[in-house]
Design a protein around this motif. Sequence first.
Motif, PDB file in Angstrom:
ATOM      1  N   ALA A   4       0.661  -1.199   0.096  1.00  0.00           N
ATOM      2  CA  ALA A   4      -0.008   0.055  -0.052  1.00  0.00           C
ATOM      3  C   ALA A   4       0.964   1.348   0.209  1.00  0.00           C
ATOM      4  O   ALA A   4       0.497   2.154  -0.811  1.00  0.00           O
ATOM      5  CB  ALA A   4      -1.044  -0.026   1.177  1.00  0.00           C
ATOM      6  N   ALA A   5       1.959   1.139   0.964  1.00  0.00           N
ATOM      7  CA  ALA A   5       2.739   2.242   0.959  1.00  0.00           C
ATOM      8  C   ALA A   5       3.590   2.749  -0.453  1.00  0.00           C
ATOM      9  O   ALA A   5       3.832   3.814  -0.951  1.00  0.00           O
ATOM     10  CB  ALA A   5       3.962   2.299   1.959  1.00  0.00           C
ATOM     11  N   ALA A   6       3.708   1.656  -1.202  1.00  0.00           N
ATOM     12  CA  ALA A   6       4.679   1.626  -2.463  1.00  0.00           C
ATOM     13  C   ALA A   6       3.524   2.270  -3.662  1.00  0.00           C
ATOM     14  O   ALA A   6       4.216   2.970  -4.506  1.00  0.00           O
ATOM     15  CB  ALA A   6       5.171   0.408  -2.840  1.00  0.00           C
ATOM     16  N   ASN A   7       2.469   2.052  -3.345  1.00  0.00           N
ATOM     17  CA  ASN A   7       1.372   2.325  -4.452  1.00  0.00           C
ATOM     18  C   ASN A   7       0.555   3.498  -4.024  1.00  0.00           C
ATOM     19  O   ASN A   7      -0.350   3.821  -4.664  1.00  0.00           O
ATOM     20  CB  ASN A   7       0.554   1.150  -4.905  1.00  0.00           C
ATOM     21  CG  ASN A   7       1.271   0.126  -5.783  1.00  0.00           C
ATOM     22  OD1 ASN A   7       2.015   0.420  -6.727  1.00  0.00           O
ATOM     23  ND2 ASN A   7       1.477  -1.185  -5.371  1.00  0.00           N
ATOM     24  N   ALA A  15       1.426   4.471   3.905  1.00  0.00           N
ATOM     25  CA  ALA A  15       0.199   4.557   3.019  1.00  0.00           C
ATOM     26  C   ALA A  15      -0.656   5.572   3.643  1.00  0.00           C
ATOM     27  O   ALA A  15      -0.936   5.542   5.004  1.00  0.00           O
ATOM     28  CB  ALA A  15      -0.378   3.149   3.068  1.00  0.00           C
ATOM     29  N   CYS A  16      -1.456   6.350   3.187  1.00  0.00           N
ATOM     30  CA  CYS A  16      -2.562   7.190   3.485  1.00  0.00           C
ATOM     31  C   CYS A  16      -3.765   6.586   3.957  1.00  0.00           C
ATOM     32  O   CYS A  16      -4.369   6.954   4.761  1.00  0.00           O
ATOM     33  CB  CYS A  16      -2.878   8.395   2.570  1.00  0.00           C
ATOM     34  SG  CYS A  16      -3.774   7.788   1.195  1.00  0.00           S
ATOM     35  N   GLY A  17      -4.208   5.313   3.411  1.00  0.00           N
ATOM     36  CA  GLY A  17      -5.352   4.622   3.786  1.00  0.00           C
ATOM     37  C   GLY A  17      -6.574   5.131   3.237  1.00  0.00           C
ATOM     38  O   GLY A  17      -7.622   4.678   3.349  1.00  0.00           O
ATOM     39  N   CYS A  19      -6.765   7.113  -0.195  1.00  0.00           N
ATOM     40  CA  CYS A  19      -6.655   7.220  -1.891  1.00  0.00           C
ATOM     41  C   CYS A  19      -7.139   6.046  -2.404  1.00  0.00           C
ATOM     42  O   CYS A  19      -7.417   4.900  -1.741  1.00  0.00           O
ATOM     43  CB  CYS A  19      -5.011   7.348  -2.285  1.00  0.00           C
ATOM     44  SG  CYS A  19      -4.061   6.138  -2.150  1.00  0.00           S
ATOM     45  N   LEU A  20      -7.596   6.195  -3.691  1.00  0.00           N
ATOM     46  CA  LEU A  20      -8.267   4.972  -4.487  1.00  0.00           C
ATOM     47  C   LEU A  20      -7.408   3.779  -4.293  1.00  0.00           C
ATOM     48  O   LEU A  20      -7.845   2.764  -4.061  1.00  0.00           O
ATOM     49  CB  LEU A  20      -8.387   5.456  -5.794  1.00  0.00           C
ATOM     50  CG  LEU A  20      -9.170   4.328  -6.714  1.00  0.00           C
ATOM     51  CD1 LEU A  20     -10.421   3.943  -6.063  1.00  0.00           C
ATOM     52  CD2 LEU A  20      -9.241   4.704  -7.993  1.00  0.00           C
ATOM     53  N   SER A  21      -6.022   4.108  -4.525  1.00  0.00           N
ATOM     54  CA  SER A  21      -5.058   2.595  -4.526  1.00  0.00           C
ATOM     55  C   SER A  21      -5.158   2.024  -3.322  1.00  0.00           C
ATOM     56  O   SER A  21      -5.316   0.706  -3.074  1.00  0.00           O
ATOM     57  CB  SER A  21      -3.657   3.196  -4.967  1.00  0.00           C
ATOM     58  OG  SER A  21      -2.712   2.217  -4.741  1.00  0.00           O
ATOM     59  N   CYS A  22      -5.032   2.913  -2.117  1.00  0.00           N
ATOM     60  CA  CYS A  22      -5.003   2.244  -0.749  1.00  0.00           C
ATOM     61  C   CYS A  22      -6.377   1.653  -0.291  1.00  0.00           C
ATOM     62  O   CYS A  22      -6.323   0.522   0.166  1.00  0.00           O
ATOM     63  CB  CYS A  22      -4.748   3.390   0.326  1.00  0.00           C
ATOM     64  SG  CYS A  22      -2.788   3.982   0.455  1.00  0.00           S
ATOM     65  N   LYS A  23      -7.292   2.006  -0.885  1.00  0.00           N
ATOM     66  CA  LYS A  23      -8.582   1.571  -0.564  1.00  0.00           C
ATOM     67  C   LYS A  23      -8.670   0.234  -1.287  1.00  0.00           C
ATOM     68  O   LYS A  23      -9.622  -0.796  -0.729  1.00  0.00           O
ATOM     69  CB  LYS A  23      -9.801   2.403  -1.020  1.00  0.00           C
ATOM     70  CG  LYS A  23     -10.095   3.628  -0.007  1.00  0.00           C
ATOM     71  CD  LYS A  23     -11.055   4.711  -0.354  1.00  0.00           C
ATOM     72  CE  LYS A  23     -11.307   5.627   0.739  1.00  0.00           C
ATOM     73  NZ  LYS A  23     -12.154   6.626   0.402  1.00  0.00           N
ATOM     74  N   LYS A  24      -8.403   0.359  -2.516  1.00  0.00           N
ATOM     75  CA  LYS A  24      -8.514  -0.929  -3.420  1.00  0.00           C
ATOM     76  C   LYS A  24      -7.521  -2.118  -2.716  1.00  0.00           C
ATOM     77  O   LYS A  24      -7.960  -3.267  -2.784  1.00  0.00           O
ATOM     78  CB  LYS A  24      -7.839  -0.825  -4.885  1.00  0.00           C
ATOM     79  CG  LYS A  24      -8.820   0.070  -5.643  1.00  0.00           C
ATOM     80  CD  LYS A  24      -8.423   0.109  -7.127  1.00  0.00           C
ATOM     81  CE  LYS A  24      -9.465   0.683  -7.864  1.00  0.00           C
ATOM     82  NZ  LYS A  24      -9.095   0.679  -9.559  1.00  0.00           N
ATOM     83  N   ILE A  25      -6.387  -1.889  -2.083  1.00  0.00           N
ATOM     84  CA  ILE A  25      -5.651  -2.832  -1.556  1.00  0.00           C
ATOM     85  C   ILE A  25      -6.325  -3.318  -0.380  1.00  0.00           C
ATOM     86  O   ILE A  25      -6.319  -4.513   0.016  1.00  0.00           O
ATOM     87  CB  ILE A  25      -4.132  -2.279  -1.463  1.00  0.00           C
ATOM     88  CG1 ILE A  25      -3.218  -2.028  -2.644  1.00  0.00           C
ATOM     89  CG2 ILE A  25      -3.218  -3.303  -0.484  1.00  0.00           C
ATOM     90  CD1 ILE A  25      -2.233  -1.285  -2.638  1.00  0.00           C
TER      91      ILE A  25
END
Length: 267
Positions: A4-7, A15-17, A19-25
């Motif tokens: 999550a942090a890398a993306n 990771a911010c937790g 953004c869209l990427s964090c939520k998908k992960i």
Amino acid sequence: AFAAAANCERGGDEACGECLSCKKIAHNNHPDVIRILPIDDKRYVSIDQLRELQKLVQYGPSAGRRMFVIIRELESPKTEAANSGLKLFEEPPAGVSLIIVTDRAEAILPTIRSRAQHIRFNSLPPALVKKYLSEHYSFKAEELENYYALSGGSLGRVKDIRELLPQVGWIKKGIAEVERRDYADWVPFIDEFDRQKAAAESLLNVFMLGLWQRVLAMGGDGRWLRAMDAVLEASNQLRRHGNLRLTLDIMCIRIGVNLRAPAGSKA
């Protein structure tokens, strides 16, 4: 968390937790975070799964900055499975990170271990485990201690045991009748383990929890403690990829020998 942090779309070390990427992960639907687990009733990742994985990752990340593949239960007793993915582990495609999660690193092929960066996670502190158990489960004080003792500092192990408890009436029956059983009486018990072989280690933890409760009720009778030792040895043997049915045969014989011994003896 690492993936999550890398993306994370906001960048930074964590990771911010949000953004869209964090939520998908977080919801297990990010195309660049792939989880490989045993399927059906298998205890380990199969050759076919690793071959399919090689096709899946050959072009690298499709949506994020980096693709992560998280593999559990790679410790196959048949080295063909691990060997089939050896080239992938030797030379992963650009932008791809492979993460092997295991609690028995010695069972991973040396050719793979030698190419990996090892990161060890220690057992969680007792106070933290007990705090989590008391906050998330309605345990009585004695139950909390029992579950903690079996957890080995792993919350995942506690969750496994809790999820299996509703469906293991046959284990409870086995514990209730354990003193009266000859080997022939254990055969249906072993058959049921064999049918649920993918969960064999977790089921043994449930069995051990029941025996431990009997040990406490019997005031620390040495025969019951030795029966516990038989279950512990069986669990360790399965972790070393011992034959499931043979391991359980030996376990049940040892339990019977110990419980039929006179009190105070050292069978």
